[in-house]
Scaffold this motif. Structure first.
Motif, mmCIF file in Angstrom:
data_model
loop_
_atom_site.group_PDB
_atom_site.id
_atom_site.type_symbol
_atom_site.label_atom_id
_atom_site.label_comp_id
_atom_site.label_asym_id
_atom_site.label_seq_id
_atom_site.Cartn_x
_atom_site.Cartn_y
_atom_site.Cartn_z
ATOM 1 N N SER A 1 -9.266 -1.684 -16.474
ATOM 2 C CA SER A 1 -10.051 -2.846 -16.068
ATOM 3 C C SER A 1 -9.351 -3.621 -14.956
ATOM 4 C CB SER A 1 -10.265 -3.775 -17.269
ATOM 5 O OG SER A 1 -10.650 -5.075 -16.859
ATOM 6 N N GLY A 2 -10.091 -3.953 -13.900
ATOM 7 C CA GLY A 2 -9.510 -4.769 -12.846
ATOM 8 C C GLY A 2 -9.182 -6.164 -13.340
ATOM 9 N N GLY A 3 -10.111 -6.774 -14.076
ATOM 10 C CA GLY A 3 -9.889 -8.122 -14.555
ATOM 11 C C GLY A 3 -8.733 -8.245 -15.517
ATOM 12 N N LEU A 4 -8.600 -7.281 -16.409
ATOM 13 C CA LEU A 4 -7.547 -7.364 -17.421
ATOM 14 C C LEU A 4 -6.157 -7.174 -16.810
ATOM 15 C CD1 LEU A 4 -7.013 -7.895 -20.361
ATOM 16 C CD2 LEU A 4 -7.398 -5.470 -20.846
ATOM 17 N N GLN A 5 -6.070 -6.441 -15.704
ATOM 18 C CA GLN A 5 -4.776 -6.327 -15.011
ATOM 19 C C GLN A 5 -4.268 -7.713 -14.610
ATOM 20 O OE1 GLN A 5 -4.767 -3.453 -11.698
ATOM 21 N NE2 GLN A 5 -6.609 -2.571 -12.598
ATOM 22 N N ARG B 1 -5.308 4.164 -13.879
ATOM 23 C CA ARG B 1 -6.048 4.641 -12.717
ATOM 24 C C ARG B 1 -5.054 5.167 -11.691
ATOM 25 N NH1 ARG B 1 -9.216 -0.688 -11.301
ATOM 26 N NH2 ARG B 1 -9.349 0.337 -9.272
ATOM 27 N N ASP B 2 -5.581 5.745 -10.612
ATOM 28 C CA ASP B 2 -4.716 6.285 -9.563
ATOM 29 C C ASP B 2 -4.457 5.277 -8.455
ATOM 30 O OD1 ASP B 2 -4.618 8.691 -10.932
ATOM 31 O OD2 ASP B 2 -6.394 9.471 -9.906
ATOM 32 N N GLU B 3 -5.143 4.133 -8.493
ATOM 33 C CA GLU B 3 -4.929 3.072 -7.526
ATOM 34 C C GLU B 3 -5.404 1.772 -8.158
ATOM 35 O OE1 GLU B 3 -8.600 4.247 -7.921
ATOM 36 O OE2 GLU B 3 -7.600 5.548 -6.474
ATOM 37 N N THR B 4 -5.065 0.661 -7.538
ATOM 38 C CA THR B 4 -5.552 -0.627 -8.014
ATOM 39 C C THR B 4 -5.882 -1.514 -6.835
ATOM 40 O OG1 THR B 4 -5.044 -2.625 -9.280
ATOM 41 C CG2 THR B 4 -3.181 -1.508 -8.240
ATOM 42 N N GLU B 5 -6.930 -2.321 -6.979
ATOM 43 C CA GLU B 5 -7.272 -3.297 -5.951
ATOM 44 C C GLU B 5 -6.373 -4.529 -6.039
ATOM 45 O OE1 GLU B 5 -10.320 -3.534 -9.336
ATOM 46 O OE2 GLU B 5 -9.053 -2.067 -8.336
ATOM 47 N N TRP B 6 -5.650 -4.683 -7.152
ATOM 48 C CA TRP B 6 -4.768 -5.833 -7.336
ATOM 49 C C TRP B 6 -3.331 -5.420 -7.017
ATOM 50 C CZ3 TRP B 6 -7.390 -10.038 -7.311
ATOM 51 C CH2 TRP B 6 -8.673 -10.060 -7.853
ATOM 52 N N VAL B 7 -3.104 -5.103 -5.744
ATOM 53 C CA VAL B 7 -1.799 -4.580 -5.321
ATOM 54 C C VAL B 7 -0.676 -5.592 -5.506
ATOM 55 C CG1 VAL B 7 -2.782 -2.908 -3.704
ATOM 56 C CG2 VAL B 7 -2.327 -5.246 -2.922
ATOM 57 N N GLU B 8 -1.027 -6.892 -5.488
ATOM 58 C CA GLU B 8 -0.002 -7.927 -5.666
ATOM 59 C C GLU B 8 0.699 -7.801 -7.016
ATOM 60 O OE1 GLU B 8 -3.212 -8.631 -5.054
ATOM 61 O OE2 GLU B 8 -3.161 -9.147 -2.924
ATOM 62 N N THR B 9 -0.070 -7.431 -8.039
ATOM 63 C CA THR B 9 0.520 -7.331 -9.379
ATOM 64 C C THR B 9 1.532 -6.196 -9.460
ATOM 65 O OG1 THR B 9 -1.289 -5.924 -10.210
ATOM 66 C CG2 THR B 9 -1.533 -8.308 -10.465
ATOM 67 N N VAL B 10 1.304 -5.142 -8.671
ATOM 68 C CA VAL B 10 2.250 -4.017 -8.626
ATOM 69 C C VAL B 10 3.486 -4.423 -7.831
ATOM 70 C CG1 VAL B 10 2.613 -1.648 -7.847
ATOM 71 C CG2 VAL B 10 0.423 -2.299 -8.875
ATOM 72 N N ASP B 11 3.267 -5.028 -6.659
ATOM 73 C CA ASP B 11 4.387 -5.451 -5.821
ATOM 74 C C ASP B 11 5.290 -6.444 -6.551
ATOM 75 O OD1 ASP B 11 3.344 -3.878 -3.811
ATOM 76 O OD2 ASP B 11 2.369 -5.539 -2.764
ATOM 77 N N ALA B 12 4.685 -7.278 -7.391
ATOM 78 C CA ALA B 12 5.444 -8.317 -8.092
ATOM 79 C C ALA B 12 6.022 -7.831 -9.422
ATOM 80 C CB ALA B 12 4.568 -9.536 -8.330
ATOM 81 N N GLY B 13 5.849 -6.548 -9.750
ATOM 82 C CA GLY B 13 6.511 -5.980 -10.912
ATOM 83 C C GLY B 13 5.867 -6.234 -12.260
#
Length: 346
Positions: A279-283, A297-309
């Motif tokens: 879920s995008g929202g739950l991320q 998933r293989d990608e996420t639209e919420w890239v900030e959450t990945v960059d921020a760990g």
């Protein structure tokens, strides 16, 4: 008095609409809510209007359980009729569902300004129907309310710069209120006999995962492995439960429960050790609760959450070093949105 017609259809949209509807009313504007019926189960729909005090829909189009083309087409037809009857000054849409793109196209064809909340998000995977919905909605919108600077940059790369506003994330507004309200109103931990920070929460619903039997089996196996070390609670989308039954899938070690209300989900996530979801929202909600998330998933639209760990892809690198994400704002996105709408409609 300016009149806004708001199109809602899916669980995440009801949640996002709560602070915005309150801010619209406070700003002296009127709002007519149209529920497309995309999520029609009481546990996926009605409960959110009750728990979050959202005005009841003036229309329920009852369009659901169809393929993408048929669903979007019927929504277009019925939304056009509602817009012609109500003659709104602006149509407000949320996110990236079939309800979103149907609302955007119906309004654009009637020359009614469109405001898109969560504009500019991109996963850059055009095989996802949600990605097509995002792009189409953005390109016909007059006001584009972006939750992050990355979203603003994505729109600029597509030539969209007019009417673009970085306002922060309305989900942050909702989550802050839900953390406080759920503490006194939700008994989900007691009902499931859970101790805080000893369990994880999982959800699966996206077609890219559920419609591919091999991929769904792979994800379930991944979750089963993690359930060997700590319990996993999984609220199951009705469509996912149906597919589990059809394919004989009975996840070992996972506690499957029916969909739950927003306050129950907020408390469940707030006290979890981890979240596993497509879920995008739950991320994002996981970040707001400061709970690490693994995106299935293989990608996420919420890239900030990945960059921020705070987030990582299930088959990608491990978590980066954790830091806060200032882009999401200070919990006042709904107020900023209502001000900008009011200023546009003067």
């Amino acid at each position: 008095m300016p009149q806004i017609l708001t199109v809602l259809g899916a669980r995440p949209q009801f949640i996002k609409a709560s602070p915005v509807s309150h801010a619209i009313a406070k700003a002296g504007m009127s709002e007519v809510i149209v529920h497309t019926g995309q999520h029609f189960d009481a546990l996926m729909s009605d409960v959110f209007f009750d728990e979050l005090a959202i005005p009841r829909p003036a229309y329920n189009l009852e369009v659901n359980s169809l393929g993408h083309g048929a669903m979007t087409g019927r929504m277009l037809e019925k939304l056009e009729a509602a817009m012609l009857a109500e003659k709104p000054d602006l149509v407000l849409i949320y996110g990236d569902t079939n309800s979103t793109v149907a609302g955007a196209l119906a309004a654009a064809k009637l020359h009614i300004p469109v405001a898109h909340i969560e504009a500019g998000l991109r996963s850059f995977n055009r095989r996802m129907p949600e990605e097509i919905n995002r792009v189409l909605a953005d390109h016909v919108s007059t006001l584009l309310f972006c939750p992050t600077r990355t979203a603003v940059q994505n729109l600029a790369a597509e030539g969209i710069t007019r009417g673009v506003h970085a306002v922060g994330d309305v989900m942050f507004d909702t989550t802050l209120a839900a953390i406080e309200r759920s503490a006194g109103r939700s008994a989900i931990l007691e009902r499931l006999a859970l101790t805080p920070k000893t369990y994880s929460v999982a959800t699966i619903h996206r077609a890219e995962n559920t419609d591919d039997p091999a991929r769904l089996a792979q994800i379930v196996d991944w979750l089963e492995q993690r359930a060997r070390t700590a319990p996993i609670i999984m609220p199951v989308h009705p469509r996912t439960r149906k597919l589990f039954a059809q394919r004989g899938i009975s996840p070992a070690g996972l506690t499957l429960i029916d969909p739950i209300g927003y306050l129950d989900m907020a408390r469940l996530v707030h006290h979890a050790a981890a979240v596993f979801t497509d879920s995008g929202g739950l991320q994002k909600e996981a970040y707001f609760h400061r709970v690490p998330c693994v995106t299935l998933r293989d990608e996420t639209e919420w890239v900030e959450t990945v960059d921020a760990g705070w987030n990582r892809l299930w088959q990608g690198p491990d978590f980066a070093e954790r830091r806060d994400i200032p882009d999401y704002g200070e919990g006042n996105a709904a107020h900023l949105i209502s001000e900008l709408i009011a200023g546009t409609l003067k």
